[in-house]
Design a protein around this motif. Structure first.
Motif, short mmCIF file in Angstrom:
data_model
loop_
_atom_site.label_atom_id
_atom_site.label_comp_id
_atom_site.label_asym_id
_atom_site.label_seq_id
_atom_site.Cartn_x
_atom_site.Cartn_y
_atom_site.Cartn_z
N ASP A 58 62.24 -43.83 -3.31
CA ASP A 58 63.18 -44.12 -2.23
C ASP A 58 63.32 -42.85 -1.40
OD1 ASP A 58 65.37 -42.45 -3.22
OD2 ASP A 58 65.83 -44.04 -4.64
N GLN A 59 63.85 -42.97 -0.20
CA GLN A 59 63.89 -41.82 0.71
C GLN A 59 64.72 -40.67 0.16
OE1 GLN A 59 63.17 -44.20 4.87
NE2 GLN A 59 64.48 -42.43 4.94
N ALA A 60 65.78 -40.96 -0.59
CA ALA A 60 66.60 -39.89 -1.16
C ALA A 60 65.79 -39.08 -2.18
CB ALA A 60 67.85 -40.46 -1.80
N ARG A 61 65.04 -39.77 -3.01
CA ARG A 61 64.22 -39.06 -4.01
C ARG A 61 63.06 -38.31 -3.33
NH1 ARG A 61 65.46 -43.55 -7.54
NH2 ARG A 61 66.82 -42.76 -9.18
N LEU A 62 62.54 -38.88 -2.27
CA LEU A 62 61.49 -38.18 -1.52
C LEU A 62 62.06 -36.90 -0.92
CD1 LEU A 62 58.61 -37.99 -0.43
CD2 LEU A 62 59.34 -39.44 1.49
N ALA A 63 63.26 -36.97 -0.37
CA ALA A 63 63.91 -35.78 0.19
C ALA A 63 64.04 -34.70 -0.88
CB ALA A 63 65.28 -36.14 0.76
N ASP A 64 64.46 -35.09 -2.07
CA ASP A 64 64.57 -34.12 -3.17
C ASP A 64 63.21 -33.55 -3.54
OD1 ASP A 64 67.32 -34.54 -3.31
OD2 ASP A 64 67.18 -35.94 -5.01
N ASP A 104 64.41 -51.83 -1.17
CA ASP A 104 64.53 -51.65 -2.61
C ASP A 104 65.14 -52.93 -3.17
OD1 ASP A 104 65.30 -51.02 -5.22
OD2 ASP A 104 65.90 -48.98 -4.70
N PRO A 105 64.47 -53.62 -4.09
CA PRO A 105 65.02 -54.87 -4.62
C PRO A 105 66.33 -54.68 -5.38
CG PRO A 105 63.04 -54.23 -5.83
CD PRO A 105 63.18 -53.28 -4.68
N ASP A 137 68.65 -52.25 -4.48
CA ASP A 137 69.67 -51.69 -3.58
C ASP A 137 69.23 -51.94 -2.15
OD1 ASP A 137 71.48 -50.22 -2.11
OD2 ASP A 137 71.16 -48.34 -3.21
N ARG A 138 69.81 -52.94 -1.51
CA ARG A 138 69.39 -53.32 -0.17
C ARG A 138 69.57 -52.20 0.87
NH1 ARG A 138 72.34 -58.94 0.63
NH2 ARG A 138 73.89 -57.37 1.06
N ARG A 139 70.45 -51.23 0.58
CA ARG A 139 70.66 -50.13 1.51
C ARG A 139 69.55 -49.09 1.43
NH1 ARG A 139 75.85 -47.96 -0.81
NH2 ARG A 139 74.71 -48.64 -2.62
N SER A 140 68.77 -49.14 0.38
CA SER A 140 67.73 -48.14 0.13
C SER A 140 66.36 -48.66 0.54
CB SER A 140 67.75 -47.79 -1.36
OG SER A 140 66.81 -46.80 -1.66
N ARG A 141 65.53 -47.75 1.00
CA ARG A 141 64.16 -48.09 1.39
C ARG A 141 63.20 -47.38 0.45
NH1 ARG A 141 63.43 -51.92 5.03
NH2 ARG A 141 61.85 -50.81 6.17
N ILE A 142 62.18 -48.11 0.00
CA ILE A 142 61.12 -47.55 -0.85
C ILE A 142 59.97 -47.15 0.06
CG2 ILE A 142 59.48 -48.02 -2.71
CD1 ILE A 142 62.37 -47.91 -3.65
#
Length: 147
Positions: free
Chosen positions: A52-58, A85-86, A88-93
């Motif tokens: 997800d974009q948050a983990r990519l940022a990290d 993301d199945p 978390d609809r707010r999250s993008r994979i």
């Protein structure tokens, strides 16, 4: 008063400028149009798989806003895909496309080769020492920021 040109922050900034210049030059010569941060994002996705974009940022040590802009550019270049993301609809994979996989595979040897150019003033022992010391500084800064 000390000579500012010998201060670590100044030297790090200058090295970053030089490193970026070498990266952009060598990557363009190889026929690609990617920035160091875009390459880092592609490499992280190759290494880690879909994120997800948050983990990519990290993974690339960038803030979420910057990572969002990087993801947008890479998606425009069709090097990555995005999906909901199945869980978390707010999250993008984010995932590599086949074209992204081809580009990262082709660019990796180019980027690996230019590393010696970035530190061309160092012999092999100094090169390894630089890597060890820079890694130590980064590890210490990460642990300070985690507390």
């Amino acid at each position: 008063m000390s000579d500012h040109s010998k201060l670590p922050g100044h030297l790090i900034r200058r090295m970053h400028q030089f490193s970026t210049k070498v990266f952009l030059t060598r990557v363009r010569e190889a026929g690609y149009d990617l920035t160091p941060v875009q390459f880092a994002a592609l490499e992280a996705l190759r290494r880690e798989g879909d994120l997800d974009q948050a983990r990519l940022a990290d993974a690339i040590a960038k803030d979420r806003a910057t990572t969002g802009a990087v993801v947008d550019r890479l998606a425009q270049k069709r090097l990555i895909g995005r999906s909901a993301d199945p869980n978390d609809r707010r999250s993008r994979i984010v995932s590599l496309t086949p074209e992204g996989e081809t580009v990262i595979a082709a660019m990796t040897p180019v980027v690996e080769a230019l590393q010696k150019e970035v530190l061309s003033g160092l012999d092999a022992t100094e090169y390894r020492t630089f890597i060890a010391l820079a890694s130590k500084v980064i590890a210490a800064s990460v642990s300070r920021n985690d507390t």
